[in-house]
Each structure stands twice: as C-alpha cells, then as structure tokens.
Design a protein around this motif. Structure first.
Motif, PDB file in Angstrom:
ATOM      1  N   LEU A   1       0.841  -1.210   0.000  1.00 64.00           N
ATOM      2  CA  LEU A   1       0.000   0.000   0.000  1.00 64.00           C
ATOM      3  C   LEU A   1       0.869   1.251   0.000  1.00 64.00           C
ATOM      4  O   LEU A   1       0.579   2.223  -0.713  1.00 64.00           O
ATOM      5  N   THR A   2       1.934   1.222   0.798  1.00 64.13           N
ATOM      6  CA  THR A   2       2.846   2.363   0.851  1.00 64.13           C
ATOM      7  C   THR A   2       3.471   2.599  -0.512  1.00 64.13           C
ATOM      8  O   THR A   2       3.572   3.741  -0.986  1.00 64.13           O
ATOM      9  N   PHE A   3       3.877   1.498  -1.162  1.00 60.63           N
ATOM     10  CA  PHE A   3       4.460   1.587  -2.501  1.00 60.63           C
ATOM     11  C   PHE A   3       3.453   2.196  -3.478  1.00 60.63           C
ATOM     12  O   PHE A   3       3.785   3.069  -4.282  1.00 60.63           O
ATOM     13  N   LEU A   4       2.197   1.768  -3.381  1.00 60.79           N
ATOM     14  CA  LEU A   4       1.150   2.309  -4.250  1.00 60.79           C
ATOM     15  C   LEU A   4       0.965   3.806  -4.003  1.00 60.79           C
ATOM     16  O   LEU A   4       0.730   4.574  -4.932  1.00 60.79           O
ATOM     17  N   GLY A   5       1.066   4.207  -2.733  1.00 61.10           N
ATOM     18  CA  GLY A   5       0.984   5.625  -2.404  1.00 61.10           C
ATOM     19  C   GLY A   5       2.066   6.415  -3.126  1.00 61.10           C
ATOM     20  O   GLY A   5       1.800   7.467  -3.691  1.00 61.10           O
ATOM     21  N   GLY A   6       3.282   5.862  -3.119  1.00 56.97           N
ATOM     22  CA  GLY A   6       4.385   6.495  -3.845  1.00 56.97           C
ATOM     23  C   GLY A   6       4.081   6.590  -5.331  1.00 56.97           C
ATOM     24  O   GLY A   6       4.318   7.624  -5.960  1.00 56.97           O
ATOM     25  N   CYS A   7       3.508   5.509  -5.893  1.00 57.98           N
ATOM     26  CA  CYS A   7       3.123   5.510  -7.313  1.00 57.98           C
ATOM     27  C   CYS A   7       2.105   6.616  -7.575  1.00 57.98           C
ATOM     28  O   CYS A   7       2.242   7.380  -8.534  1.00 57.98           O
ATOM     29  N   GLY A   8       1.104   6.686  -6.708  1.00 55.54           N
ATOM     30  CA  GLY A   8       0.064   7.715  -6.857  1.00 55.54           C
ATOM     31  C   GLY A   8       0.660   9.104  -6.846  1.00 55.54           C
ATOM     32  O   GLY A   8       0.326   9.948  -7.685  1.00 55.54           O
ATOM     33  N   PHE A   9       1.581   9.339  -5.928  1.00 60.44           N
ATOM     34  CA  PHE A   9       2.232  10.650  -5.835  1.00 60.44           C
ATOM     35  C   PHE A   9       2.948  10.970  -7.135  1.00 60.44           C
ATOM     36  O   PHE A   9       2.819  12.072  -7.691  1.00 60.44           O
ATOM     37  N   MET A  10       3.705  10.008  -7.648  1.00 58.20           N
ATOM     38  CA  MET A  10       4.484  10.260  -8.862  1.00 58.20           C
ATOM     39  C   MET A  10       3.580  10.442 -10.079  1.00 58.20           C
ATOM     40  O   MET A  10       3.896  11.244 -10.964  1.00 58.20           O
ATOM     41  N   VAL A  11       2.467   9.715 -10.132  1.00 64.31           N
ATOM     42  CA  VAL A  11       1.537   9.875 -11.261  1.00 64.31           C
ATOM     43  C   VAL A  11       0.979  11.300 -11.253  1.00 64.31           C
ATOM     44  O   VAL A  11       0.954  11.990 -12.280  1.00 64.31           O
ATOM     45  N   ILE A  12       0.558  11.769 -10.081  1.00 60.73           N
ATOM     46  CA  ILE A  12       0.007  13.124  -9.984  1.00 60.73           C
ATOM     47  C   ILE A  12       1.080  14.156 -10.330  1.00 60.73           C
ATOM     48  O   ILE A  12       0.827  15.137 -11.035  1.00 60.73           O
ATOM     49  N   LYS A  13       2.294  13.921  -9.853  1.00 64.22           N
ATOM     50  CA  LYS A  13       3.403  14.837 -10.150  1.00 64.22           C
ATOM     51  C   LYS A  13       3.649  14.870 -11.657  1.00 64.22           C
ATOM     52  O   LYS A  13       3.925  15.932 -12.219  1.00 64.22           O
ATOM     53  N   THR A  14       3.554  13.714 -12.311  1.00 66.21           N
ATOM     54  CA  THR A  14       3.764  13.665 -13.758  1.00 66.21           C
ATOM     55  C   THR A  14       2.688  14.465 -14.477  1.00 66.21           C
ATOM     56  O   THR A  14       2.984  15.212 -15.417  1.00 66.21           O
ATOM     57  N   ILE A  15       1.432  14.327 -14.023  1.00 67.79           N
ATOM     58  CA  ILE A  15       0.342  15.093 -14.625  1.00 67.79           C
ATOM     59  C   ILE A  15       0.642  16.582 -14.488  1.00 67.79           C
ATOM     60  O   ILE A  15       0.516  17.362 -15.441  1.00 67.79           O
ATOM     61  N   GLU A  16       1.076  16.990 -13.296  1.00 69.98           N
ATOM     62  CA  GLU A  16       1.370  18.404 -13.046  1.00 69.98           C
ATOM     63  C   GLU A  16       2.525  18.886 -13.927  1.00 69.98           C
ATOM     64  O   GLU A  16       2.431  19.938 -14.557  1.00 69.98           O
ATOM     65  N   TYR A  17       3.608  18.117 -13.944  1.00 64.45           N
ATOM     66  CA  TYR A  17       4.791  18.506 -14.740  1.00 64.45           C
ATOM     67  C   TYR A  17       4.431  18.626 -16.218  1.00 64.45           C
ATOM     68  O   TYR A  17       4.833  19.564 -16.889  1.00 64.45           O
ATOM     69  N   THR A  18       3.674  17.644 -16.735  1.00 64.98           N
ATOM     70  CA  THR A  18       3.305  17.659 -18.145  1.00 64.98           C
ATOM     71  C   THR A  18       2.541  18.940 -18.476  1.00 64.98           C
ATOM     72  O   THR A  18       2.824  19.598 -19.481  1.00 64.98           O
ATOM     73  N   GLY A  19       1.619  19.289 -17.600  1.00 65.00           N
ATOM     74  CA  GLY A  19       0.846  20.520 -17.807  1.00 65.00           C
ATOM     75  C   GLY A  19       1.734  21.744 -17.865  1.00 65.00           C
ATOM     76  O   GLY A  19       1.556  22.623 -18.704  1.00 65.00           O
ATOM     77  N   LYS A  20       2.715  21.798 -16.968  1.00 64.29           N
ATOM     78  CA  LYS A  20       3.625  22.953 -16.926  1.00 64.29           C
ATOM     79  C   LYS A  20       4.419  23.043 -18.230  1.00 64.29           C
ATOM     80  O   LYS A  20       4.545  24.109 -18.821  1.00 64.29           O
ATOM     81  N   PHE A  21       4.960  21.909 -18.682  1.00 71.46           N
ATOM     82  CA  PHE A  21       5.774  21.936 -19.897  1.00 71.46           C
ATOM     83  C   PHE A  21       4.929  22.282 -21.120  1.00 71.46           C
ATOM     84  O   PHE A  21       5.389  22.972 -22.017  1.00 71.46           O
ATOM     85  N   GLU A  22       3.673  21.807 -21.142  1.00 70.76           N
ATOM     86  CA  GLU A  22       2.789  22.120 -22.266  1.00 70.76           C
ATOM     87  C   GLU A  22       2.567  23.618 -22.400  1.00 70.76           C
ATOM     88  O   GLU A  22       2.405  24.138 -23.500  1.00 70.76           O
ATOM     89  N   HIS A  23       2.540  24.311 -21.281  1.00 68.31           N
ATOM     90  CA  HIS A  23       2.291  25.750 -21.309  1.00 68.31           C
ATOM     91  C   HIS A  23       3.582  26.556 -21.253  1.00 68.31           C
ATOM     92  O   HIS A  23       3.550  27.749 -20.950  1.00 68.31           O
ATOM     93  N   GLY A  24       4.706  25.905 -21.507  1.00 63.02           N
ATOM     94  CA  GLY A  24       5.981  26.630 -21.525  1.00 63.02           C
ATOM     95  C   GLY A  24       6.413  27.109 -20.165  1.00 63.02           C
ATOM     96  O   GLY A  24       7.158  28.079 -20.065  1.00 63.02           O
ATOM     97  N   LEU A  25       5.943  26.447 -19.119  1.00 65.24           N
ATOM     98  CA  LEU A  25       6.282  26.868 -17.757  1.00 65.24           C
ATOM     99  C   LEU A  25       7.298  25.933 -17.117  1.00 65.24           C
ATOM    100  O   LEU A  25       7.240  25.632 -15.932  1.00 65.24           O
ATOM    101  N   GLY A  26       8.261  25.475 -17.927  1.00 61.66           N
ATOM    102  CA  GLY A  26       9.286  24.586 -17.397  1.00 61.66           C
ATOM    103  C   GLY A  26      10.420  25.370 -16.773  1.00 61.66           C
ATOM    104  O   GLY A  26      10.406  26.587 -16.762  1.00 61.66           O
ATOM    105  N   PRO A  27      11.421  24.650 -16.248  1.00 63.79           N
ATOM    106  CA  PRO A  27      12.569  25.358 -15.665  1.00 63.79           C
ATOM    107  C   PRO A  27      13.585  25.734 -16.747  1.00 63.79           C
ATOM    108  O   PRO A  27      13.681  25.053 -17.772  1.00 63.79           O
ATOM    109  N   GLY A  28      14.350  26.788 -16.517  1.00 67.05           N
ATOM    110  CA  GLY A  28      15.466  27.166 -17.387  1.00 67.05           C
ATOM    111  C   GLY A  28      15.059  27.340 -18.840  1.00 67.05           C
ATOM    112  O   GLY A  28      14.168  28.120 -19.147  1.00 67.05           O
ATOM    113  N   ILE A  29      15.714  26.570 -19.733  1.00 63.63           N
ATOM    114  CA  ILE A  29      15.480  26.753 -21.166  1.00 63.63           C
ATOM    115  C   ILE A  29      14.080  26.316 -21.574  1.00 63.63           C
ATOM    116  O   ILE A  29      13.628  26.609 -22.673  1.00 63.63           O
ATOM    117  N   TRP A  30      13.386  25.587 -20.719  1.00 66.81           N
ATOM    118  CA  TRP A  30      12.022  25.147 -21.039  1.00 66.81           C
ATOM    119  C   TRP A  30      10.974  26.177 -20.628  1.00 66.81           C
ATOM    120  O   TRP A  30       9.792  25.934 -20.730  1.00 66.81           O
TER     121      TRP A  30
END
Lengths: 175, 318
Positions: free
Chosen positions: B119-148
């Motif tokens: 269950l703890t491992f799944l929690g970690g998976c859930g966290f990373m999936v949500i983080k990926t959704i968030e990161y993808t959104g940022k990069f799509e809108h040109g809101l990445g770090p540095g050159i992105w």
C-alpha cells in the motif's frame, strides 16, 4: 490475536538482549493520521479563505511545523528514541536555520542597491518588492466583480503599459 | 578464515559463530539491541544530512521569495492547489501505512506487513503519477525550468498575432479607448468560424483583469486565435497575466522544479527501498527480533513526507 501481539510486544522489550523497540499502538498512529489530515485541510483553508497578508506565511509555517513534529515524534518514533538521535535531528535543523538566517542577513544588506537599480531601470527588471495588499488588489477586485479600473493601480502596471504600447508600435510596421 | 588468527580471548571463533548468534546479527555487535541502536543512529545522521541538503534549496527559496515576491505570487497561480493537496493526503496516508508496516514487522505479522508495504508503494506511485500530470501541464504551457521556460515567448507571439488581427479588422483599435462594446465586437468580426465564437461571458473576465487600456481588444483577439492553437495566450490571460508578468515569474518555476524534482527523486528512491524490504518481508526475513531494515526505510519514507509537508504550503499556498 491482538492479545498475543501485545504479549509479543511485551516479550520483545524484556527478553535477554533483544531489540528494545517501542511498538506504537495502532490507535495512536490512526489518531496522528487524522490530526495530520485535519491540519492539511486547515492550512489549505487559511491560505485560500483568510487574507492576513504576511501572516499567512507565518500561519502556514506554524501548521507545517506542527505536522512535522507529529510525524517525527510518532511516525518516526522519536518520542521513544534515544536522545542522541534527537540531537542529530535538532543539530541539522539548527544549522539549516543558521544557514537561511545568515544568508538572509547578507541578502538584505544589498536591498537598497537592488531597489535603486530597479528605480533607475524600471522596464528592465521586475518591480519588486510589491506589498501583499497591492499584489492582491487585482485578484480581490476580480473576486468582488469590480471593473477593470482596479487593475492599473498595481505598481507594475506602468511597466506593462510601456511594454505593450511598444509592441503595439511595432505591430503596424510588421502588418 | 583461519583458526590461528583468532586469539583465545575472542568470544566466538569461526567454529561457533553460527551457533551463538543469529544470521542477521553482525559479528561486531554484542546484542540485537546494540545493532538496532547503531543502525538507527546512522540513519538519523544520514537524515540530518538530507535535511541540510534540502536546506540549501529552502534557503534559495527564502532569499528569492524575499526579493521577488511578485514572481512567486504570479507563478503560484499556475500550480493546482487541488493536486497539491491530494498529493499531500496521498503521502500522509502512505506515511501512516509505513508506520503501521513497521509495527506489523515488530509484531511478527508477516502478511499484514507485506500488504502495508505494498500500500505504501502504491501511495508512492500515486504521488508520482500526480506529479507527472502536473509537470506535463507545466511543460505544455511553456512553464518549465530554465530553457524550457518559453511562456513569455508564446505569450508575446500570441500578443503580436492578436495585434495584427486587431489592426486588420479595426484600423483604429489602439486609438479608440477600449470599451465593453468594442472588445467583443472586434472579436466577433475577426472570428473565422461563427459557430465557435466565445460567449461574451467568457470574454468579459479577461477584459476585467486587463491592466492597460489597449489590452482588452488584444486579449479578446487572442482568446479567439487560441482556438486554432489549443493553448497559449488564452491560458495566461485567463490567469490575468501579461508577457511582462510571465518574464517575472521565471524564477518561481526554476525553484518549483528544483525543489519538487529533488523531492520526487527521493520519492523514487524511497519506492525502490520499499520494494526491497517488501520482497525481504515476503521471504520472511523479518521478525520481532530483527526488523531494522523496515524501520530504517520507514524513517526515510517519513522524511520524504516531512519535506513535502513544508514544500506544499511554500509552493502551492503562497
């Protein structure tokens, strides 16, 4: 089942040379989780619904510290741990505090220079430091359904205006 | 190991080593208690260095926030409080299941321990999936770090497009003061497909937050040009931001990505460690006498949770 567990727990503590581990009761762990979830709700509520300006950060940090203390004391067993481990943690925290404090001291040493540079170059650098109330003004205006007269009152507005009119001047040449 | 190297004074020689102490107790420890205490002390020293490492990033955050509050105020609008709060809850619950797993290991509840670690491992998976959704959104809108971080360029481009479209349909768009009437009217005439015209209610909020007199026309045009692009000016304008604002916010996204990426790396390492103790627990390697690995991985996982407890309000709830 649970009774035999408690016996095992008891035995683990008193048997010859076996690990003296404190087994945290499940009810305590659940209680801590509920408290942590409530505090998470509270921090979101205070940040989104209450506007105390600078104090919002202080409130958020107090709540975060409370949550952190609960995690360290109960989830990380620090309450039943040897004092030495607590010293390791507290030392690290003291040094982080020292690091940030001294860096902040040094940083604010040059604040006048930065602000003077900003004043001299209004279009080249962002117009910080804007007070919280001024920054929130457009957002609050939008919330209360006020018209767009409220927005130009921010200090950044003149810079934006000159920037946009600059673009506007360039566009007809292009088109 | 040769017999002659051992002095008679030594308590356990090679012959008796397998009899007078269990397999999991290292030779250089007298008792399981001593071994466990030493391991925990080492872990806490390591966690101290982890806190010091993140301390550098928290220091950068503090200085930049003090000097460029506007960057943080503009930038944080693009972070979803809901996703951040959900991730906080996911990590807190996984921290709870981890603490419970340690308890289960201490009480010889093998299958419960394995289940809770899963269950703890799944929690970690859930966290990373949500983080990926968030990161993808940022990069799509040109809101990445540095050159992105291309958001200002996208915004400027759409501004220019809107400007040309505006001058084509409304020759004196800039000269005329922007009124409620001229904005939607200009937008209507420039819209190539009448069916896709935005309702006036959608155009109004953008005019409301526009800072400059010329902006409402430009913003309305951009809202329509965004139909063809799917992203861009409509997105930033909907948040009440101009190109200038996006230039300012750049620092915030560098700090956001720096802190969350290092934290995310720790989540991944924690997940790998959880998987490792999960497999060992399944093989029945842990007992009431020996469960130090579960305990230490638990401490690491709680530290990951602890850091997120501070990151969430600092980044999402400015």
């Amino acid at each position: 089942m649970s009774h035999s567990n408690e016996h095992a727990e008891h035995a683990a503590g008193h048997d010859h040379g076996e690990a003296h581990q404190h087994v945290v009761p499940l009810s305590l762990l659940s209680g801590i989780l509920v408290l942590l979830l409530i505090l998470t709700g509270l921090t979101v509520f205070t940040a989104r619904e209450l506007h105390f300006g600078e104090w919002n950060l202080v409130i958020a940090m107090i709540i975060a510290c409370a949550k952190g203390t609960l995690v360290v004391l109960y989830f990380m067993h620090m309450r039943w741990e040897k004092m030495f481990n607590a010293i390791a943690l507290i030392t690290a925290l003291i040094f982080v505090t020292l690091f940030i404090s001294v860096s902040a001291l040094d940083s604010f040493q040059y604040e006048d220079n930065i602000n003077n540079y900003r004043a001299a170059n209004p279009t080249r650098v962002p117009q910080a430091i804007i007070s919280d109330a001024e920054v929130r003004a457009p957002e609050l205006a939008a919330e209360t359904g006020a018209d767009h007269e409220a927005a130009p009152s921010t200090p950044a507005a003149p810079a934006k205006e000159s920037h946009e009119s600059g673009d506007g001047a360039a566009a007809p040449h292009a088109g | 190991m040769s017999q002659v190297e051992l002095s008679p004074a030594q308590a356990h020689d090679a012959e008796n080593a397998h009899h007078d102490h269990p397999e999991w107790l290292a030779h250089h420890f007298d008792t399981p208690d001593q071994q466990n205490t030493s391991a925990k002390m080492g872990m806490w020293a390591f966690l101290g260095t982890e806190i010091l490492m993140f301390g550098g990033l928290f220091c950068a955050y503090a200085i930049w926030r003090a000097n460029h509050y506007d960057a943080f105020w503009i930038g944080h609008v693009y972070l979803s409080t809901a996703w951040g709060a959900i991730n906080t809850v996911v990590l807190l619950i996984s921290s709870f299941t981890m603490a419970w797993a340690v308890r289960a290991a201490q009480l010889n509840q093998r299958s419960l321990c394995v289940g809770l670690l899963a269950l703890t491992f799944l929690g970690g998976c859930g966290f990373m999936v949500i983080k990926t959704i968030e990161y993808t959104g940022k990069f799509e809108h040109g809101l990445g770090p540095g050159i992105w971080y291309t958001a200002p360029a996208i915004s400027k481009q759409l501004d220019a497009m809107a400007e040309t479209a505006g001058t084509a349909s409304h020759a004196d768009a800039e000269a005329a003061p922007a009124t409620e009437a001229s904005g939607p009217a200009a937008a209507e005439s420039a819209n190539p497909v009448p069916g896709t015209s935005l309702p006036s209610s959608a155009a109004a909020p953008m005019g409301m937050v526009a800072p400059a007199p010329v902006a409402p026309v430009g913003h309305d045009m951009a809202a329509h040009s965004a139909h063809g692009h799917g992203e861009g000016h409509n997105y930033y304008a909907a948040h009440g931001h101009t190109t200038e604002d996006l230039v300012t916010a750049r620092t915030f996204f560098s700090i956001y990505f720096g802190m969350t990426a290092l934290h995310g790396l720790h989540v991944l390492v924690g997940m790998a460690l959880i998987l490792w103790v999960l497999l060992r627990a399944r093989r029945g390697e842990f007992s009431a006498e020996f469960n130090t690995p579960v305990d230490l991985v638990g401490l690491y996982w709680h530290l990951v949770d602890l850091i997120w407890i501070f990151l969430f309000p600092l980044l999402y709830l400015i």
